[in-house]
Design a protein around this motif. Structure first.
Motif, PDB file in Angstrom:
ATOM      1  N   SER A  15      -5.579   4.441 -11.735  1.00  0.00           N
ATOM      2  CA  SER A  15      -6.298   3.224 -12.092  1.00  0.00           C
ATOM      3  C   SER A  15      -5.428   2.024 -11.747  1.00  0.00           C
ATOM      4  O   SER A  15      -4.220   2.154 -11.517  1.00  0.00           O
ATOM      5  N   ILE A  16      -6.031   0.865 -11.724  1.00  0.00           N
ATOM      6  CA  ILE A  16      -5.271  -0.350 -11.423  1.00  0.00           C
ATOM      7  C   ILE A  16      -4.164  -0.558 -12.448  1.00  0.00           C
ATOM      8  O   ILE A  16      -3.022  -0.883 -12.094  1.00  0.00           O
ATOM      9  N   GLU A  17      -4.468  -0.342 -13.711  1.00  0.00           N
ATOM     10  CA  GLU A  17      -3.468  -0.534 -14.758  1.00  0.00           C
ATOM     11  C   GLU A  17      -2.315   0.450 -14.593  1.00  0.00           C
ATOM     12  O   GLU A  17      -1.140   0.087 -14.752  1.00  0.00           O
ATOM     13  N   ILE A  52       4.328  -6.166  -4.827  1.00  0.00           N
ATOM     14  CA  ILE A  52       5.003  -6.482  -3.569  1.00  0.00           C
ATOM     15  C   ILE A  52       6.380  -5.835  -3.531  1.00  0.00           C
ATOM     16  O   ILE A  52       6.797  -5.267  -2.517  1.00  0.00           O
ATOM     17  N   TYR A  53       7.093  -5.922  -4.661  1.00  0.00           N
ATOM     18  CA  TYR A  53       8.431  -5.324  -4.715  1.00  0.00           C
ATOM     19  C   TYR A  53       8.380  -3.826  -4.412  1.00  0.00           C
ATOM     20  O   TYR A  53       9.200  -3.312  -3.648  1.00  0.00           O
ATOM     21  N   LEU A  54       7.417  -3.138  -5.009  1.00  0.00           N
ATOM     22  CA  LEU A  54       7.363  -1.696  -4.798  1.00  0.00           C
ATOM     23  C   LEU A  54       7.071  -1.368  -3.341  1.00  0.00           C
ATOM     24  O   LEU A  54       7.680  -0.460  -2.767  1.00  0.00           O
ATOM     25  N   TRP A  55       6.169  -2.121  -2.722  1.00  0.00           N
ATOM     26  CA  TRP A  55       5.907  -1.875  -1.297  1.00  0.00           C
ATOM     27  C   TRP A  55       7.179  -2.110  -0.481  1.00  0.00           C
ATOM     28  O   TRP A  55       7.521  -1.308   0.398  1.00  0.00           O
ATOM     29  N   CYS A  56       7.888  -3.191  -0.782  1.00  0.00           N
ATOM     30  CA  CYS A  56       9.121  -3.499  -0.046  1.00  0.00           C
ATOM     31  C   CYS A  56      10.169  -2.402  -0.263  1.00  0.00           C
ATOM     32  O   CYS A  56      10.877  -2.015   0.676  1.00  0.00           O
ATOM     33  N   ARG A  57      10.258  -1.919  -1.471  1.00  0.00           N
ATOM     34  CA  ARG A  57      11.246  -0.855  -1.749  1.00  0.00           C
ATOM     35  C   ARG A  57      10.887   0.425  -1.009  1.00  0.00           C
ATOM     36  O   ARG A  57      11.754   1.085  -0.443  1.00  0.00           O
ATOM     37  N   ARG A  58       9.634   0.769  -1.030  1.00  0.00           N
ATOM     38  CA  ARG A  58       9.207   1.973  -0.312  1.00  0.00           C
ATOM     39  C   ARG A  58       9.499   1.833   1.187  1.00  0.00           C
ATOM     40  O   ARG A  58       9.894   2.808   1.847  1.00  0.00           O
ATOM     41  N   THR A  59       9.283   0.641   1.703  1.00  0.00           N
ATOM     42  CA  THR A  59       9.557   0.399   3.121  1.00  0.00           C
ATOM     43  C   THR A  59      11.043   0.561   3.404  1.00  0.00           C
ATOM     44  O   THR A  59      11.444   1.206   4.381  1.00  0.00           O
ATOM     45  N   SER A  85      -4.381  -0.231   6.452  1.00  0.00           N
ATOM     46  CA  SER A  85      -5.410   0.326   5.585  1.00  0.00           C
ATOM     47  C   SER A  85      -5.447  -0.401   4.245  1.00  0.00           C
ATOM     48  O   SER A  85      -6.527  -0.718   3.718  1.00  0.00           O
ATOM     49  N   VAL A  86      -4.268  -0.680   3.710  1.00  0.00           N
ATOM     50  CA  VAL A  86      -4.189  -1.411   2.441  1.00  0.00           C
ATOM     51  C   VAL A  86      -4.807  -2.794   2.582  1.00  0.00           C
ATOM     52  O   VAL A  86      -5.578  -3.249   1.722  1.00  0.00           O
ATOM     53  N   PHE A  87      -4.503  -3.484   3.665  1.00  0.00           N
ATOM     54  CA  PHE A  87      -5.057  -4.826   3.871  1.00  0.00           C
ATOM     55  C   PHE A  87      -6.560  -4.778   4.133  1.00  0.00           C
ATOM     56  O   PHE A  87      -7.250  -5.786   3.957  1.00  0.00           O
ATOM     57  N   ALA A  88      -7.055  -3.609   4.526  1.00  0.00           N
ATOM     58  CA  ALA A  88      -8.494  -3.435   4.686  1.00  0.00           C
ATOM     59  C   ALA A  88      -9.162  -3.044   3.372  1.00  0.00           C
ATOM     60  O   ALA A  88     -10.379  -2.827   3.321  1.00  0.00           O
ATOM     61  N   GLY A  89      -8.352  -2.952   2.296  1.00  0.00           N
ATOM     62  CA  GLY A  89      -8.900  -2.634   0.982  1.00  0.00           C
ATOM     63  C   GLY A  89      -9.019  -1.164   0.695  1.00  0.00           C
ATOM     64  O   GLY A  89      -9.726  -0.774  -0.246  1.00  0.00           O
ATOM     65  N   CYS A  90      -8.316  -0.328   1.479  1.00  0.00           N
ATOM     66  CA  CYS A  90      -8.410   1.124   1.319  1.00  0.00           C
ATOM     67  C   CYS A  90      -7.051   1.712   0.961  1.00  0.00           C
ATOM     68  O   CYS A  90      -6.256   2.031   1.859  1.00  0.00           O
ATOM     69  N   PRO A  91      -6.734   1.867  -0.316  1.00  0.00           N
ATOM     70  CA  PRO A  91      -5.445   2.444  -0.712  1.00  0.00           C
ATOM     71  C   PRO A  91      -5.345   3.903  -0.291  1.00  0.00           C
ATOM     72  O   PRO A  91      -6.312   4.657  -0.385  1.00  0.00           O
ATOM     73  N   VAL A  92      -4.168   4.274   0.163  1.00  0.00           N
ATOM     74  CA  VAL A  92      -3.934   5.646   0.602  1.00  0.00           C
ATOM     75  C   VAL A  92      -3.337   6.483  -0.518  1.00  0.00           C
ATOM     76  O   VAL A  92      -3.639   7.660  -0.651  1.00  0.00           O
ATOM     77  N   ASP A  93      -2.478   5.869  -1.334  1.00  0.00           N
ATOM     78  CA  ASP A  93      -1.870   6.603  -2.443  1.00  0.00           C
ATOM     79  C   ASP A  93      -1.804   5.711  -3.676  1.00  0.00           C
ATOM     80  O   ASP A  93      -2.239   4.551  -3.655  1.00  0.00           O
ATOM     81  N   ASP A  94      -1.267   6.265  -4.756  1.00  0.00           N
ATOM     82  CA  ASP A  94      -1.280   5.558  -6.040  1.00  0.00           C
ATOM     83  C   ASP A  94      -0.620   4.192  -5.972  1.00  0.00           C
ATOM     84  O   ASP A  94      -1.116   3.210  -6.537  1.00  0.00           O
ATOM     85  N   GLU A  95       0.518   4.124  -5.292  1.00  0.00           N
ATOM     86  CA  GLU A  95       1.254   2.868  -5.227  1.00  0.00           C
ATOM     87  C   GLU A  95       0.461   1.772  -4.515  1.00  0.00           C
ATOM     88  O   GLU A  95       0.640   0.583  -4.797  1.00  0.00           O
ATOM     89  N   ASP A  96      -0.404   2.175  -3.599  1.00  0.00           N
ATOM     90  CA  ASP A  96      -1.199   1.198  -2.854  1.00  0.00           C
ATOM     91  C   ASP A  96      -2.240   0.501  -3.721  1.00  0.00           C
ATOM     92  O   ASP A  96      -2.683  -0.611  -3.404  1.00  0.00           O
ATOM     93  N   VAL A  97      -2.653   1.151  -4.798  1.00  0.00           N
ATOM     94  CA  VAL A  97      -3.755   0.628  -5.604  1.00  0.00           C
ATOM     95  C   VAL A  97      -3.428  -0.767  -6.130  1.00  0.00           C
ATOM     96  O   VAL A  97      -4.260  -1.684  -6.072  1.00  0.00           O
ATOM     97  N   ALA A  98      -2.208  -0.953  -6.635  1.00  0.00           N
ATOM     98  CA  ALA A  98      -1.823  -2.254  -7.174  1.00  0.00           C
ATOM     99  C   ALA A  98      -1.755  -3.306  -6.077  1.00  0.00           C
ATOM    100  O   ALA A  98      -2.163  -4.455  -6.286  1.00  0.00           O
ATOM    101  N   LEU A  99      -1.254  -2.937  -4.896  1.00  0.00           N
ATOM    102  CA  LEU A  99      -1.153  -3.912  -3.820  1.00  0.00           C
ATOM    103  C   LEU A  99      -2.534  -4.320  -3.323  1.00  0.00           C
ATOM    104  O   LEU A  99      -2.771  -5.494  -3.021  1.00  0.00           O
ATOM    105  N   VAL A 100      -3.467  -3.378  -3.238  1.00  0.00           N
ATOM    106  CA  VAL A 100      -4.836  -3.728  -2.850  1.00  0.00           C
ATOM    107  C   VAL A 100      -5.421  -4.723  -3.844  1.00  0.00           C
ATOM    108  O   VAL A 100      -6.055  -5.719  -3.460  1.00  0.00           O
ATOM    109  N   ASP A 101      -5.199  -4.491  -5.131  1.00  0.00           N
ATOM    110  CA  ASP A 101      -5.699  -5.421  -6.145  1.00  0.00           C
ATOM    111  C   ASP A 101      -5.036  -6.787  -6.007  1.00  0.00           C
ATOM    112  O   ASP A 101      -5.685  -7.828  -6.148  1.00  0.00           O
TER     113      ASP A 101
END
Length: 308
Positions: A15-17, A52-59, A85-101
């Motif tokens: 979930s987003i939360e 954003i931080y989590l995406w940067c760390r994963r990168t 895919s994330v910027f298209a609004g389609c999260p691939v995994d759990d971590e992507d959900v927050a960034l899509v939001d």
């Protein structure tokens, strides 16, 4: 290890939360100083910065993490495809959900994210930097980009320009945001010289080593002498110039963002002070700012946010 596949998103993601809570936990665990600054932000902005931080760390972990030996250009190509895919609004995994939001709430541009991936490509192929110009490009890609991402979330205070004596158009604070990212990365490099050396990496420009007659062999051996102290003083002064440049942009940010940004700047800049206090020994002593010292920094940051 990050799982980068071409398979479609799993039918059931967090979930987003739950996703934002994961982002918070990772930020709190791996960047305590930065996390303290985010707690001063408005809730929506704080959560966006965590995402954003989590995406940067994963990168970053693709190249510097425990499974980095398996990373190649194709890995980064797949990671960039996942970003799209994330910027298209389609999260691939759990971590992507927050960034899509987050992307739904804030108008983030994809280019800084792509630039950060380009910085990781540099790490794939380089472990030395001949000149500071080379290093500055690297610092922009892996950290200056974070300034660009964050500024979009922080927002600009357009009310500053409603009075007739102000310029008609707001001043763009993004150059100063980039400067803050570069300053932070230079601080990381100076703090982590010993750790990077053990991995065979030297981020300090080789032209600077030559200027102070300090060799790669000296650095790999952890030699701390007058040459090293002079070199480190030179590098610390350069980092402080970037922090000073960054300060000029904070007053342009939304009022609710100024205190956390001042706090983050002051807290991170103090790492340079600790390096000096440790006699520039970054080989056997890790420079960190004690918790009590961090707390005593916050009132001064608040005063700056209200006055400057």
């Amino acid at each position: 290890m990050l799982q980068l596949t071409d398979s479609p998103p799993r039918p059931s993601l967090s979930s987003i939360e739950e996703a934002y809570e994961l982002c918070r936990q990772v930020t709190a665990k791996y960047s305590k100083t930065f996390y303290m600054g985010t707690l001063l932000m408005a809730p929506a902005k704080r959560r966006a910065i965590w995402a954003i931080y989590l995406w940067c760390r994963r990168t970053d972990e693709l190249v510097d993490g425990p499974q980095a030996q398996f990373t190649n250009e194709k890995t980064l190509d797949r990671w960039e495809s996942q970003l799209e895919s994330v910027f298209a609004g389609c999260p691939v995994d759990d971590e992507d959900v927050a960034l899509v939001d987050t992307l739904e709430k804030f108008p983030l541009d994809i280019q800084p994210f792509r630039d950060m991936i380009a910085g990781q490509r540099m790490d794939l192929h380089r472990n030395r930097y001949e000149t500071f110009q080379d290093l500055e490009l690297y610092c922009y890609r892996v950290a200056g980009t974070v300034g660009l991402m964050s500024t979009t979330v922080m927002g600009v205070d357009t009310e500053l320009y409603t009075a007739p004596w102000h310029p008609k158009d707001p001043i763009d604070p993004t150059p100063q945001a980039v400067a803050l990212g570069i300053a932070n990365q230079l601080t990381n490099i100076l703090r982590d010289v010993g750790e990077d050396a053990r991995r065979g990496r030297i981020y300090l420009p080789l032209e600077d080593l030559a200027q102070f007659h300090y060799t790669e062999a000296d650095l790999m051996a952890g030699v701390v002498d007058d040459r090293w102290r002079a070199l480190m003083a030179f590098e610390i002064d350069r980092a402080r110039h970037y922090y000073a440049e960054a300060e000029a942009g904070i007053s342009q940010l939304s009022p609710d963002a100024r205190w956390p940004v001042w706090a983050a700047l002051d807290l991170y800049r103090q790492i340079l002070d600790v390096i000096e206090e440790n006699g520039y020994d970054v080989f056997s002593r890790r420079a960190y700012v004690p918790s009590l010292r961090k707390l005593t920094t916050l009132p001064g940051a608040l005063l700056k946010a209200r006055v400057f």
